[in-house]
Design a protein around this motif. Structure first.
Motif, PDB file in Angstrom:
ATOM      1  N   GLN A   1      22.597  -0.227   3.184  1.00 13.74           N
ATOM      2  CA  GLN A   1      21.637  -0.641   2.145  1.00 13.74           C
ATOM      3  C   GLN A   1      21.373   0.515   1.182  1.00 13.74           C
ATOM      4  OE1 GLN A   1      17.977  -2.582   3.348  1.00 13.74           O
ATOM      5  NE2 GLN A   1      18.983  -3.543   5.091  1.00 13.74           N
TER       6      GLN A   1
ATOM      7  N   THR B   1      16.739  -8.145 -11.116  1.00 15.20           N
ATOM      8  CA  THR B   1      15.933  -7.542 -12.166  1.00 15.20           C
ATOM      9  C   THR B   1      16.701  -7.680 -13.472  1.00 15.20           C
ATOM     10  OG1 THR B   1      14.824  -5.533 -12.939  1.00 15.20           O
ATOM     11  CG2 THR B   1      16.741  -5.196 -11.523  1.00 15.20           C
TER      12      THR B   1
ATOM     13  N   ASN C   1      21.209  -5.769 -16.503  1.00 18.59           N
ATOM     14  CA  ASN C   1      20.819  -6.860 -15.604  1.00 18.59           C
ATOM     15  C   ASN C   1      21.467  -6.593 -14.243  1.00 18.59           C
ATOM     16  OD1 ASN C   1      20.802  -9.809 -17.828  1.00 18.59           O
ATOM     17  ND2 ASN C   1      19.527  -7.982 -17.799  1.00 18.59           N
ATOM     18  N   VAL C   2      20.656  -6.563 -13.213  1.00 20.41           N
ATOM     19  CA  VAL C   2      21.134  -6.274 -11.852  1.00 20.41           C
ATOM     20  C   VAL C   2      20.668  -7.413 -10.956  1.00 20.41           C
ATOM     21  CG1 VAL C   2      20.926  -4.690  -9.898  1.00 20.41           C
ATOM     22  CG2 VAL C   2      21.091  -3.770 -12.226  1.00 20.41           C
ATOM     23  N   ALA C   3      21.612  -8.063 -10.282  1.00 18.06           N
ATOM     24  CA  ALA C   3      21.218  -9.263  -9.530  1.00 18.06           C
ATOM     25  C   ALA C   3      22.187  -9.564  -8.404  1.00 18.06           C
ATOM     26  CB  ALA C   3      21.162 -10.466 -10.463  1.00 18.06           C
ATOM     27  N   THR C   4      21.627 -10.010  -7.281  1.00 15.35           N
ATOM     28  CA  THR C   4      22.430 -10.601  -6.222  1.00 15.35           C
ATOM     29  C   THR C   4      21.888 -12.007  -5.960  1.00 15.35           C
ATOM     30  OG1 THR C   4      23.228 -10.379  -3.959  1.00 15.35           O
ATOM     31  CG2 THR C   4      21.073  -9.381  -4.424  1.00 15.35           C
ATOM     32  N   LEU C   5      22.722 -13.005  -6.250  1.00 10.19           N
ATOM     33  CA  LEU C   5      22.301 -14.406  -6.155  1.00 10.19           C
ATOM     34  C   LEU C   5      23.031 -15.045  -4.974  1.00 10.19           C
ATOM     35  CD1 LEU C   5      22.414 -15.170 -10.006  1.00 10.19           C
ATOM     36  CD2 LEU C   5      20.466 -14.403  -8.653  1.00 10.19           C
ATOM     37  N   GLY C   6      24.315 -15.353  -5.146  1.00 13.93           N
ATOM     38  CA  GLY C   6      25.100 -15.807  -3.995  1.00 13.93           C
ATOM     39  C   GLY C   6      24.902 -17.264  -3.642  1.00 13.93           C
TER      40      GLY C   6
ATOM     41  N   ASN D   1      17.564 -15.039  -3.715  1.00 12.43           N
ATOM     42  CA  ASN D   1      18.045 -14.506  -4.995  1.00 12.43           C
ATOM     43  C   ASN D   1      17.171 -13.316  -5.356  1.00 12.43           C
ATOM     44  OD1 ASN D   1      18.997 -17.552  -6.863  1.00 12.43           O
ATOM     45  ND2 ASN D   1      19.828 -16.645  -5.006  1.00 12.43           N
ATOM     46  N   VAL D   2      17.808 -12.179  -5.601  1.00 15.64           N
ATOM     47  CA  VAL D   2      17.096 -10.935  -5.918  1.00 15.64           C
ATOM     48  C   VAL D   2      17.649 -10.406  -7.235  1.00 15.64           C
ATOM     49  CG1 VAL D   2      16.691  -8.557  -5.172  1.00 15.64           C
ATOM     50  CG2 VAL D   2      16.676 -10.411  -3.478  1.00 15.64           C
TER      51      VAL D   2
ATOM     52  N   MET E   1      26.856  -7.762  -5.909  1.00 23.09           N
ATOM     53  CA  MET E   1      25.787  -7.346  -6.817  1.00 23.09           C
ATOM     54  C   MET E   1      26.330  -7.315  -8.243  1.00 23.09           C
ATOM     55  SD  MET E   1      22.574  -6.247  -6.771  1.00 23.09           S
ATOM     56  CE  MET E   1      22.096  -5.292  -5.312  1.00 23.09           C
TER      57      MET E   1
ATOM     58  N   LEU F   1      24.396   0.997  -1.002  1.00 27.38           N
ATOM     59  CA  LEU F   1      24.520  -0.058  -2.024  1.00 27.38           C
ATOM     60  C   LEU F   1      23.552   0.214  -3.175  1.00 27.38           C
ATOM     61  CD1 LEU F   1      25.484  -2.748  -3.191  1.00 27.38           C
ATOM     62  CD2 LEU F   1      23.835  -3.913  -1.703  1.00 27.38           C
ATOM     63  N   TRP F   2      22.329   0.595  -2.811  1.00 23.84           N
ATOM     64  CA  TRP F   2      21.338   0.899  -3.842  1.00 23.84           C
ATOM     65  C   TRP F   2      21.831   2.042  -4.724  1.00 23.84           C
ATOM     66  CZ3 TRP F   2      17.364  -1.471  -5.843  1.00 23.84           C
ATOM     67  CH2 TRP F   2      16.422  -0.746  -6.578  1.00 23.84           C
TER      68      TRP F   2
ATOM     69  N   ALA G   1      24.686   1.360 -12.883  1.00 22.63           N
ATOM     70  CA  ALA G   1      23.854   0.814 -13.963  1.00 22.63           C
ATOM     71  C   ALA G   1      23.459   1.914 -14.951  1.00 22.63           C
ATOM     72  CB  ALA G   1      22.606   0.150 -13.370  1.00 22.63           C
TER      73      ALA G   1
ATOM     74  N   THR H   1      22.626   1.635  -8.638  1.00 21.67           N
ATOM     75  CA  THR H   1      21.761   2.309  -9.602  1.00 21.67           C
ATOM     76  C   THR H   1      22.554   3.320 -10.423  1.00 21.67           C
ATOM     77  OG1 THR H   1      20.008   2.046  -7.983  1.00 21.67           O
ATOM     78  CG2 THR H   1      19.523   3.453  -9.851  1.00 21.67           C
TER      79      THR H   1
ATOM     80  N   SER I   1      25.927 -11.543   3.820  1.00 22.88           N
ATOM     81  CA  SER I   1      25.530 -12.447   2.745  1.00 22.88           C
ATOM     82  C   SER I   1      24.245 -11.987   2.039  1.00 22.88           C
ATOM     83  CB  SER I   1      25.342 -13.855   3.325  1.00 22.88           C
ATOM     84  OG  SER I   1      24.892 -14.733   2.345  1.00 22.88           O
ATOM     85  N   GLU I   2      23.283 -11.514   2.810  1.00 20.02           N
ATOM     86  CA  GLU I   2      22.004 -11.077   2.248  1.00 20.02           C
ATOM     87  C   GLU I   2      21.932  -9.542   2.279  1.00 20.02           C
ATOM     88  OE1 GLU I   2      19.806 -13.081   0.931  1.00 20.02           O
ATOM     89  OE2 GLU I   2      19.987 -15.034   1.912  1.00 20.02           O
ATOM     90  N   LEU I   3      21.123  -8.969   1.408  1.00 20.03           N
ATOM     91  CA  LEU I   3      20.918  -7.519   1.392  1.00 20.03           C
ATOM     92  C   LEU I   3      20.582  -6.987   2.779  1.00 20.03           C
ATOM     93  CD1 LEU I   3      18.673  -7.270  -1.796  1.00 20.03           C
ATOM     94  CD2 LEU I   3      21.056  -6.486  -1.575  1.00 20.03           C
TER      95      LEU I   3
END
Lengths: 139, 139
Positions: B54, A81, B78-83, A78-79, B91, B57-58, B65, B62, B44-46
């Motif tokens: 990558q 901010t 609020n910026v988050a990747t949980l999954g 989980n990432v 994201m 996506l950033w 946001a 950004t 699934s993961e960054l």
């Protein structure tokens, strides 16, 4: 001049430094829960950082997440901010496992923090020392 | 071949596309809550994304946001990747305001979702059409 927010100081331990960020460990043994804090003053949102610092934050975040996923046997990283309470920009990088204390919910506000026992934090420090690349300096 | 996770399809509306990500709106009028989904299969993961993806996506995260912060008068993004529930990489980019339904807690699981009223989603589509740069294509 960079100073760590008081609430972050209270709720976490300093582990070390990457080129941009200080690496913290949340004082909650429920999860291996790490926090990256860019060593820049007056920064709250991702886009408050310079483009170079943004790229470096992404690099430190993604490399840390990738290393932790393997070495701490995460089912999911989980990432995030958020910064609704502590406005100083900080990035959570949290190892999540099926069946952990909050799974599958996000960790915030779900269950009370659990204190680390004697030696547990030192064990984490030692693991990171071996795992992280030479841009990392232990505190 | 990229396909959107069924749960994401159920819980959100497609707004449009950036070069890498599909832009979704969460079906929860409590907050202007957007979701970016990289149009890549099996990610699934960054760090499952290529380095170029990558970086993209950033950039999309950004820029989105930063635009939303100003235009939707956010107190904090609020910026988050949980999954943990939906493993397909996505994201969250969420406009938070003092006094919103979950403030200052994270939005997940805090209060029941509120349906958008007639015309509200179209109004958001129109605002984004003006705000976002020409790499964005409305669906």
């Amino acid at each position: 001049m960079f100073e760590m927010d008081l609430r972050l100081q209270q709720d976490s331990l300093v582990l070390g430094d990457f080129p941009l960020c200080r690496l913290l460990l949340s004082k909650d043994a429920n999860y291996p829960w790490f926090i990256l804090v860019p060593k820049r003053a007056g920064v709250s949102e991702l886009f408050d950082l310079s483009p170079d610092d943004q790229a470096q934050l992404w690099k430190e975040t993604t490399c840390l997440a990738e290393t932790l996923k393997t070495e701490f046997a995460a089912d999911k990283m989980n990432v995030a901010t958020l910064g609704n309470v502590v406005s100083q920009l900080h990035m959570h990088v949290i190892v999540r496992r099926h069946g952990d204390a909050a799974w599958p919910a996000p960790v915030w506000g779900k269950v009370p923090a659990v204190e680390y026992g004697p030696g547990q934090v030192d064990a984490i420090r030692q693991r990171l020392r071996v795992l992280l690349d030479d841009t990392y300096e232990e505190a």
